[in-house]
Design a protein around this motif. Structure first.
Motif, PDB file in Angstrom:
ATOM      1  N   UNK A   1     -33.248   5.687  -2.329  1.00  0.00           N
ATOM      2  CA  UNK A   1     -32.296   6.725  -2.617  1.00  0.00           C
ATOM      3  C   UNK A   1     -31.644   6.805  -3.531  1.00  0.00           C
ATOM      4  N   UNK A   2     -32.238   7.675  -4.105  1.00  0.00           N
ATOM      5  CA  UNK A   2     -31.531   8.562  -5.559  1.00  0.00           C
ATOM      6  C   UNK A   2     -30.824   8.853  -4.906  1.00  0.00           C
ATOM      7  N   UNK A   3     -29.381   9.248  -5.281  1.00  0.00           N
ATOM      8  CA  UNK A   3     -28.822  10.445  -5.298  1.00  0.00           C
ATOM      9  C   UNK A   3     -28.513  11.673  -6.457  1.00  0.00           C
ATOM     10  N   UNK A   4     -29.097  10.651  -7.657  1.00  0.00           N
ATOM     11  CA  UNK A   4     -29.321  11.824  -8.788  1.00  0.00           C
ATOM     12  C   UNK A   4     -30.019  13.095  -8.549  1.00  0.00           C
ATOM     13  N   UNK A   5     -31.018  12.642  -7.097  1.00  0.00           N
ATOM     14  CA  UNK A   5     -32.152  13.889  -7.089  1.00  0.00           C
ATOM     15  C   UNK A   5     -30.799  15.236  -6.457  1.00  0.00           C
ATOM     16  N   UNK A   6     -31.683  16.094  -6.920  1.00  0.00           N
ATOM     17  CA  UNK A   6     -30.923  17.781  -6.206  1.00  0.00           C
ATOM     18  C   UNK A   6     -31.059  17.493  -5.203  1.00  0.00           C
ATOM     19  N   UNK A   7     -31.830  17.189  -3.981  1.00  0.00           N
ATOM     20  CA  UNK A   7     -31.959  17.698  -2.879  1.00  0.00           C
ATOM     21  C   UNK A   7     -30.421  16.311  -2.227  1.00  0.00           C
ATOM     22  N   UNK A   8     -29.992  15.341  -2.600  1.00  0.00           N
ATOM     23  CA  UNK A   8     -29.453  14.687  -2.518  1.00  0.00           C
ATOM     24  C   UNK A   8     -27.721  14.946  -2.916  1.00  0.00           C
ATOM     25  N   UNK A   9     -27.895  15.571  -4.597  1.00  0.00           N
ATOM     26  CA  UNK A   9     -26.766  16.554  -4.390  1.00  0.00           C
ATOM     27  C   UNK A   9     -26.487  17.399  -3.848  1.00  0.00           C
ATOM     28  N   UNK A  10     -27.253  18.186  -2.836  1.00  0.00           N
ATOM     29  CA  UNK A  10     -26.809  19.577  -2.068  1.00  0.00           C
ATOM     30  C   UNK A  10     -26.400  19.365  -0.818  1.00  0.00           C
ATOM     31  N   UNK A  11     -27.411  18.373  -0.081  1.00  0.00           N
ATOM     32  CA  UNK A  11     -26.545  17.169   0.994  1.00  0.00           C
ATOM     33  C   UNK A  11     -25.691  16.740   0.794  1.00  0.00           C
ATOM     34  N   UNK A  12     -24.913  16.227  -0.119  1.00  0.00           N
ATOM     35  CA  UNK A  12     -23.440  15.586  -0.442  1.00  0.00           C
ATOM     36  C   UNK A  12     -22.524  17.217  -0.257  1.00  0.00           C
ATOM     37  N   UNK A  13     -23.018  18.086  -0.815  1.00  0.00           N
ATOM     38  CA  UNK A  13     -21.932  19.171  -1.582  1.00  0.00           C
ATOM     39  C   UNK A  13     -21.734  20.052  -0.529  1.00  0.00           C
ATOM     40  N   UNK A  14     -22.905  20.443   0.560  1.00  0.00           N
ATOM     41  CA  UNK A  14     -22.710  20.496   2.269  1.00  0.00           C
ATOM     42  C   UNK A  14     -21.745  19.612   2.636  1.00  0.00           C
ATOM     43  N   UNK A  15     -22.193  18.889   2.565  1.00  0.00           N
ATOM     44  CA  UNK A  15     -21.595  18.076   3.949  1.00  0.00           C
ATOM     45  C   UNK A  15     -19.736  17.406   3.213  1.00  0.00           C
ATOM     46  N   UNK A  16     -19.702  18.196   2.289  1.00  0.00           N
ATOM     47  CA  UNK A  16     -18.586  17.992   2.672  1.00  0.00           C
ATOM     48  C   UNK A  16     -17.539  18.757   2.646  1.00  0.00           C
ATOM     49  N   UNK A  17     -18.107  20.144   2.284  1.00  0.00           N
ATOM     50  CA  UNK A  17     -17.113  21.321   2.785  1.00  0.00           C
ATOM     51  C   UNK A  17     -17.707  21.409   4.626  1.00  0.00           C
ATOM     52  N   UNK A  18     -19.193  21.002   5.127  1.00  0.00           N
ATOM     53  CA  UNK A  18     -19.147  21.114   6.702  1.00  0.00           C
ATOM     54  C   UNK A  18     -17.988  19.878   7.338  1.00  0.00           C
TER      55      UNK A  18
END
Length: 547
Positions: free
Chosen positions: A1-18
């Motif tokens: 799982x490459x967290x540098x990929x844009x999709x994982x960065x989006x998920x991380x950003x949304x999860x932090x806010x949610x």
């Protein structure tokens, strides 16, 4: 799982806010007694700190989900994120209970902005083969917020006062906003005509339902209760009538014609009723019957969301591989067994008896929820993913409201509210309490069986339907009639075909063949007749060629 990929960065950003939303909700629930004492107000008044937030969250989530489909889910989410930070600061500065209720209502609107589109953003960022896994990780954020909220709230409140519990949102909100600003793409916007009557009717209906449930739970039947019941039914009927006649409805009722979408949404609704009945009754049981202190009570209640945090990504990943239906059925079955096992809890049980049953319920919920959300988000077109996300949020919060209210009503059938005011329950009071708790557990098991029955609806024909729609909508696979027409044009334009047609039309052999077909007796004539015919044909051909 490459967290540098844009999709994982989006998920991380949304999860932090949610994660701020469930943390904020659980912190306020824990701090409500302190807030009541601070403002020297009644419990009924201080309960509106929670109710105002919940009503606005429910009342606006569909509207913002609709707006997200036109103005962009990313824009709606970031506006909600900023609004949530601002309203958190306002709540901490509230000079009176009235202002706190008003600011909490505004915070509910901000939460509706975020939650209405968050799942749609996550779904768009990931391919269909990873949707379940992504939504499973998203579910971890919700479970984590519910798990750590009480502990954080109790600690902060003890040292710095209730005002600081709202300031926890600020650092997480700022981090989420910076990440979202960097990774989220704001696309083109589309104009939309808002369904103002639908939004108003929906809000009034939800307000009436929430008020009615609170009133039924805490008081006897009176004229206000009857009026609220009439208002709830009337506004619901008017809302459905309005949505069917307007061109751009707030809630596209056609979406519920999808049996899978409807079945899994009702399953989600019933599942959250079950979960919040447990969250309501267990603190009372642990502290008043088993005589646990608040710290131990918080630790025991953490078992359920922690198990969900661990298993939700696993169940989401499995759903991508084997589909949602088997896991949803399995999760509902495990939940039913967990609720049934809780009917054996008595006034003589211990903490371990409660913990393993809550853990089992967490297993069932984790296996069910991520695949269920995946099924909902994948059976509808991307143009309606904002609407689908907001419907999920609505079902989840309605389940919370009904779960707490129904649990309270069932509990009050066996023990009086006055008896519950005691710090500890003994003898018949403890027995009456556990009897009411058993009614709640039986209802939970019954609803889990209903979920089990609903889970397979519409799934058997899903693959066939998806394939059919894919073929019909694909530009790469033309319709058969189009193939015939295009082929005819190509054939008619070929030079070889043109020359072949001329040779055939000018051929004397063709005319002679027609004569044979018309008069088969020609074949029986002497050879000289046939020779004569051949000579005539040869002469005509030579004449045509200029010889």
């Amino acid at each position: 799982m490459n967290f540098l990929e844009r999709k994982w960065r989006i998920l991380f950003a949304i999860a932090i806010g949610t994660i701020m939303v469930p943390i904020n909700a659980s912190i306020v629930n824990v701090s409500l007694p302190t807030i009541t004492a601070f403002f020297s107000t009644s419990i009924a008044s201080s309960e509106w700190v929670i109710t105002a937030y919940l009503i606005n969250l429910l009342g606006f989530v569909l509207l913002f989900g609709r707006l997200g489909d036109f103005y962009g889910h990313e824009r709606i989410y970031m506006v909600g994120l900023i609004s949530f930070i601002v309203t958190s600061i306002l709540c901490s500065l509230s000079p009176s209970i009235t202002f706190l209720i008003i600011f909490r209502g505004m915070q509910g609107i901000a939460a509706a902005l975020m939650l209405s589109v968050s799942m749609g953003i996550v779904k768009s960022a990931f391919p269909s083969s990873q949707t379940g896994k992504a939504l499973g990780i998203y579910a971890v954020a919700i479970a984590a917020g519910l798990a750590i909220g009480p502990a954080i709230g109790g600690l902060i409140q003890t040292f710095w006062g209730w005002q600081t519990i709202f300031l926890v949102n600020i650092p997480m909100g700022v981090i989420s906003f910076l990440l979202c600003y960097k990774v989220l793409k704001r696309g083109e916007t589309e104009s939309v005509k808002l369904d103002v009557p639908g939004a108003l009717l929906q809000y009034l209906c939800l307000f009436s339902v929430v008020y009615l449930l609170n009133d039924v739970q805490t008081s006897k039947l009176d004229i206000l209760t009857i009026l609220m019941a009439i208002a709830a039914v009337t506004t619901l009927i008017l809302f459905i009538w309005n949505e069917k006649r307007v061109n751009d409805p707030l809630l596209d009722l056609e979406i519920f014609k999808n049996k899978t979408f409807s079945a899994f949404n009702f399953s989600l609704y019933f599942n959250y009723i079950c979960m919040y009945m447990i969250l309501f009754i267990m603190p009372f049981y642990l502290q008043k019957v088993l005589l646990c202190n608040p710290a131990l009570t918080g630790a025991v209640l953490t078992v359920n969301p922690v198990v969900m945090m661990i298993l939700a990504p696993v169940s989401g990943t499995l759903a991508d591989r084997i589909g949602s239906r088997p896991l949803a059925i399995m999760g509902a079955l495990i939940s039913a067994l967990a609720f049934y096992s809780m009917t054996s809890l008595t006034m003589f049980s211990n903490v371990f008896d409660v913990m393993w049953r809550l853990a089992l319920l967490g297993v069932g919920a984790a296996i069910f929820q991520a695949p269920n959300n995946r099924a909902i988000m994948t059976v509808i077109p991307d143009t309606k993913k904002g609407l689908a996300s907001s419907i999920i949020v609505t079902m989840r919060n309605l389940g919370m409201v009904f779960g707490v209210s129904v649990a309270g009503i069932l509990l009050y059938t066996t023990i009086s509210p006055d008896a519950l005011q005691q710090n500890q329950l003994f003898d018949m009071a403890a027995y009456n309490f556990t009897s009411g708790m058993h009614l709640i557990m039986i209802l939970g098991a019954f609803l889990s069986i209903i979920i089990l029955i609903l889970s397979p609806v519409g799934i058997y024909k899903k693959k066939i339907t998806e394939t059919k729609e894919m073929i019909q909508e694909s530009d790469m696979i033309p319709a058969p009639q189009e193939i015939i027409e295009e082929s005819s044009e190509i054939i008619s334009e070929l030079e070889l075909v043109k020359h072949s047609r001329e040779l055939i039309e000018d051929s004397e052999l063709l005319r002679y063949s027609k004569e044979i077909i018309e008069d088969p007796a020609i074949l029986k004539r002497p050879k000289d007749i046939l020779k004569e015919k051949i000579e005539e044909v040869s002469f005509e051909i030579s004449k045509r060629n200029g010889k």
